[in-house]
Design a protein around this motif. Structure first.
Motif, PDB file in Angstrom:
ATOM      1  N   ILE A  15       0.835  -1.209   0.000  1.00  0.00           N
ATOM      2  CA  ILE A  15       0.000   0.000   0.000  1.00  0.00           C
ATOM      3  C   ILE A  15       0.866   1.254   0.000  1.00  0.00           C
ATOM      4  CG2 ILE A  15      -1.745   1.312   1.273  1.00  0.00           C
ATOM      5  CD1 ILE A  15      -2.648  -1.446   2.450  1.00  0.00           C
ATOM      6  N   LEU A  16       1.894   1.274   0.837  1.00  0.00           N
ATOM      7  CA  LEU A  16       2.758   2.446   0.935  1.00  0.00           C
ATOM      8  C   LEU A  16       3.474   2.717  -0.385  1.00  0.00           C
ATOM      9  CD1 LEU A  16       4.079   4.711   2.555  1.00  0.00           C
ATOM     10  CD2 LEU A  16       5.743   3.037   3.406  1.00  0.00           C
ATOM     11  N   VAL A  17       4.042   1.675  -0.998  1.00  0.00           N
ATOM     12  CA  VAL A  17       4.750   1.845  -2.264  1.00  0.00           C
ATOM     13  C   VAL A  17       3.791   2.338  -3.346  1.00  0.00           C
ATOM     14  CG1 VAL A  17       5.937   0.605  -4.126  1.00  0.00           C
ATOM     15  CG2 VAL A  17       6.594   0.206  -1.756  1.00  0.00           C
ATOM     16  N   ALA A  18       2.598   1.764  -3.407  1.00  0.00           N
ATOM     17  CA  ALA A  18       1.616   2.185  -4.410  1.00  0.00           C
ATOM     18  C   ALA A  18       1.228   3.640  -4.233  1.00  0.00           C
ATOM     19  CB  ALA A  18       0.377   1.296  -4.334  1.00  0.00           C
ATOM     20  N   GLN A  19       1.071   4.070  -3.001  1.00  0.00           N
ATOM     21  CA  GLN A  19       0.704   5.466  -2.745  1.00  0.00           C
ATOM     22  C   GLN A  19       1.828   6.415  -3.126  1.00  0.00           C
ATOM     23  OE1 GLN A  19      -2.358   6.989  -1.456  1.00  0.00           O
ATOM     24  NE2 GLN A  19      -2.880   5.058  -2.430  1.00  0.00           N
ATOM     25  N   LEU A  20       3.060   6.062  -2.805  1.00  0.00           N
ATOM     26  CA  LEU A  20       4.187   6.916  -3.182  1.00  0.00           C
ATOM     27  C   LEU A  20       4.265   7.065  -4.700  1.00  0.00           C
ATOM     28  CD1 LEU A  20       6.898   5.606  -0.688  1.00  0.00           C
ATOM     29  CD2 LEU A  20       5.665   7.777  -0.568  1.00  0.00           C
ATOM     30  N   GLU A  21       3.985   5.983  -5.415  1.00  0.00           N
ATOM     31  CA  GLU A  21       3.961   6.064  -6.878  1.00  0.00           C
ATOM     32  C   GLU A  21       2.818   6.938  -7.365  1.00  0.00           C
ATOM     33  OE1 GLU A  21       5.641   2.478  -9.220  1.00  0.00           O
ATOM     34  OE2 GLU A  21       4.305   1.627  -7.692  1.00  0.00           O
ATOM     35  N   GLN A  22       1.650   6.818  -6.740  1.00  0.00           N
ATOM     36  CA  GLN A  22       0.517   7.637  -7.155  1.00  0.00           C
ATOM     37  C   GLN A  22       0.760   9.116  -6.887  1.00  0.00           C
ATOM     38  OE1 GLN A  22      -3.585   6.374  -6.609  1.00  0.00           O
ATOM     39  NE2 GLN A  22      -2.885   4.341  -5.993  1.00  0.00           N
ATOM     40  N   PHE A  23       1.586   9.412  -5.920  1.00  0.00           N
ATOM     41  CA  PHE A  23       1.954  10.809  -5.660  1.00  0.00           C
ATOM     42  C   PHE A  23       2.942  11.333  -6.699  1.00  0.00           C
ATOM     43  CE2 PHE A  23       0.876  10.075  -1.003  1.00  0.00           C
ATOM     44  CZ  PHE A  23      -0.274  10.835  -1.054  1.00  0.00           C
ATOM     45  N   GLY A  24       3.372  10.465  -7.615  1.00  0.00           N
ATOM     46  CA  GLY A  24       4.226  10.903  -8.712  1.00  0.00           C
ATOM     47  C   GLY A  24       5.687  10.588  -8.551  1.00  0.00           C
ATOM     48  N   LEU A  25       6.057   9.844  -7.512  1.00  0.00           N
ATOM     49  CA  LEU A  25       7.456   9.515  -7.301  1.00  0.00           C
ATOM     50  C   LEU A  25       7.842   8.284  -8.114  1.00  0.00           C
ATOM     51  CD1 LEU A  25       7.715  10.029  -3.436  1.00  0.00           C
ATOM     52  CD2 LEU A  25       8.375  11.613  -5.248  1.00  0.00           C
ATOM     53  N   GLN A  26       9.042   8.317  -8.683  1.00  0.00           N
ATOM     54  CA  GLN A  26       9.547   7.209  -9.478  1.00  0.00           C
ATOM     55  C   GLN A  26      10.310   6.239  -8.574  1.00  0.00           C
ATOM     56  OE1 GLN A  26       8.850   6.916 -12.859  1.00  0.00           O
ATOM     57  NE2 GLN A  26       7.527   8.675 -12.395  1.00  0.00           N
ATOM     58  N   LYS A  27      10.055   4.947  -8.742  1.00  0.00           N
ATOM     59  CA  LYS A  27      10.733   3.955  -7.908  1.00  0.00           C
ATOM     60  C   LYS A  27      11.730   3.152  -8.723  1.00  0.00           C
ATOM     61  CE  LYS A  27       7.733  -0.093  -8.417  1.00  0.00           C
ATOM     62  NZ  LYS A  27       6.718  -0.944  -7.833  1.00  0.00           N
ATOM     63  N   ARG A  28      12.753   2.683  -8.018  1.00  0.00           N
ATOM     64  CA  ARG A  28      13.707   1.718  -8.567  1.00  0.00           C
ATOM     65  C   ARG A  28      13.745   0.551  -7.602  1.00  0.00           C
ATOM     66  NH1 ARG A  28      19.246   0.178  -8.192  1.00  0.00           N
ATOM     67  NH2 ARG A  28      19.617   1.582  -6.436  1.00  0.00           N
ATOM     68  N   GLU A  29      13.521  -0.651  -8.127  1.00  0.00           N
ATOM     69  CA  GLU A  29      13.477  -1.831  -7.268  1.00  0.00           C
ATOM     70  C   GLU A  29      14.767  -2.636  -7.399  1.00  0.00           C
ATOM     71  OE1 GLU A  29      10.642  -5.784  -6.481  1.00  0.00           O
ATOM     72  OE2 GLU A  29      10.050  -4.241  -7.938  1.00  0.00           O
ATOM     73  N   PHE A  30      15.306  -3.070  -6.273  1.00  0.00           N
ATOM     74  CA  PHE A  30      16.458  -3.961  -6.293  1.00  0.00           C
ATOM     75  C   PHE A  30      16.381  -4.909  -5.104  1.00  0.00           C
ATOM     76  CE2 PHE A  30      17.716  -0.248  -3.868  1.00  0.00           C
ATOM     77  CZ  PHE A  30      18.494  -0.733  -2.835  1.00  0.00           C
ATOM     78  N   ARG A  31      17.154  -5.954  -5.160  1.00  0.00           N
ATOM     79  CA  ARG A  31      17.127  -6.964  -4.103  1.00  0.00           C
ATOM     80  C   ARG A  31      18.485  -7.035  -3.423  1.00  0.00           C
ATOM     81  NH1 ARG A  31      13.570 -10.718  -2.553  1.00  0.00           N
ATOM     82  NH2 ARG A  31      14.325 -12.641  -1.544  1.00  0.00           N
ATOM     83  N   SER A  32      18.462  -7.105  -2.104  1.00  0.00           N
ATOM     84  CA  SER A  32      19.679  -7.252  -1.318  1.00  0.00           C
ATOM     85  C   SER A  32      19.459  -8.399  -0.346  1.00  0.00           C
ATOM     86  CB  SER A  32      20.002  -5.958  -0.566  1.00  0.00           C
ATOM     87  OG  SER A  32      21.140  -6.119   0.251  1.00  0.00           O
ATOM     88  N   GLY A  33      20.147  -9.526  -0.560  1.00  0.00           N
ATOM     89  CA  GLY A  33      19.907 -10.684   0.286  1.00  0.00           C
ATOM     90  C   GLY A  33      18.465 -11.125   0.186  1.00  0.00           C
TER      91      GLY A  33
END
Length: 244
Positions: A15-33
């Motif tokens: 929910i938090l990630v989806a809302q940040l995107e809806q506010f117009g912020l661009q995300k980059r996803e990566f995996r660590s461990g």
């Protein structure tokens, strides 16, 4: 200040990630461990799952702090039950301190462990204008313990014991990791229930609302830290209207 937000549950994270995107912020996803991490570079923010319960949350917080030593502030952000009658479902609580209520010493008598939230961050959050009348932001202590509070009498007992206004699980785990690593810490919680016999059903019914409101506070806070903060707040307001 590079900031990481850890949510206890995957549902809260989504929910938090989806809302940040809806506010117009661009995300980059990566995996660590074992961690999937979402980076929102425009506001110098990392978001990931912290795990359920104090121990798991503390482990994953410690791991993230080791993997990304540039992190200066860790935030525990998720749902909570209201202990105080001043809180309504959907309100957001900024923890002035996190109180570990299930640290039950029997050999000696000592006060419960209490972990102060970052005064600097709390002051910033207190200075934010209230832009959405659908919910309120409260400042007070949050109780932390691996116990579901689903009984009004137990909730009253816990409030009397700790002087807390809300209760959740993981905060003390994050606070301990930050204290060990000499990092700043604060706990943010969206109220989903009133810690009574209806808590489980209320949690499910109100999680989206509580986390969306929490996300509004986060984006408003992070926007103020950027040179174009005022403009980003305006964009955020427009997007909030657009998504209802």
């Amino acid at each position: 200040m590079k900031t990481a937000i850890l949510t206890p549950l995957q549902e809260e994270l989504a929910i938090l990630v989806a809302q940040l995107e809806q506010f117009g912020l661009q995300k980059r996803e990566f995996r660590s461990g074992g961690l999937d991490i979402f980076e929102f570079g425009e506001v110098d923010l990392l978001v990931a799952n912290g795990g359920h319960g104090k121990t798991q949350f503390g482990i994953q917080a410690q791991y993230l702090l080791c993997q990304v030593p540039q992190i200066q502030l860790l935030v525990c952000a998720g749902a909570a039950g209201a202990l105080s009658n001043s809180l309504e479902v959907g309100d957001v609580v900024v923890a002035t301190e996190t109180v570990e209520h299930d640290y039950n010493l029997k050999f000696v008598s000592r006060p419960l462990p209490r972990f102060a939230g970052s005064h600097q961050i709390i002051e910033v959050l207190q200075s934010l204008p209230q832009t959405d009348s659908a919910f309120s932001v409260h400042f007070g202590a949050v109780a932390s313990g691996d116990e579901d509070i689903v009984d009004a009498a137990r909730g009253q007992e816990l409030m009397n014991l700790t002087d807390c206004i809300a209760v959740a699980w993981e905060g003390a785990g994050g606070a301990r990791a930050c204290k060990f690593n000499q990092k700043c810490y604060v706990e943010l919680r969206g109220v989903t229930d009133t810690a009574n016999h209806q808590a489980a059903a209320d949690f499910e019914a109100n999680l989206v609302t509580a986390m969306c409101n929490l996300a509004q506070v986060v984006i408003q806070w992070r926007a103020t830290l950027q040179p174009s903060g005022a403009a980003q707040q305006d964009v955020g307001a427009e997007r909030r209207e657009a998504i209802g």
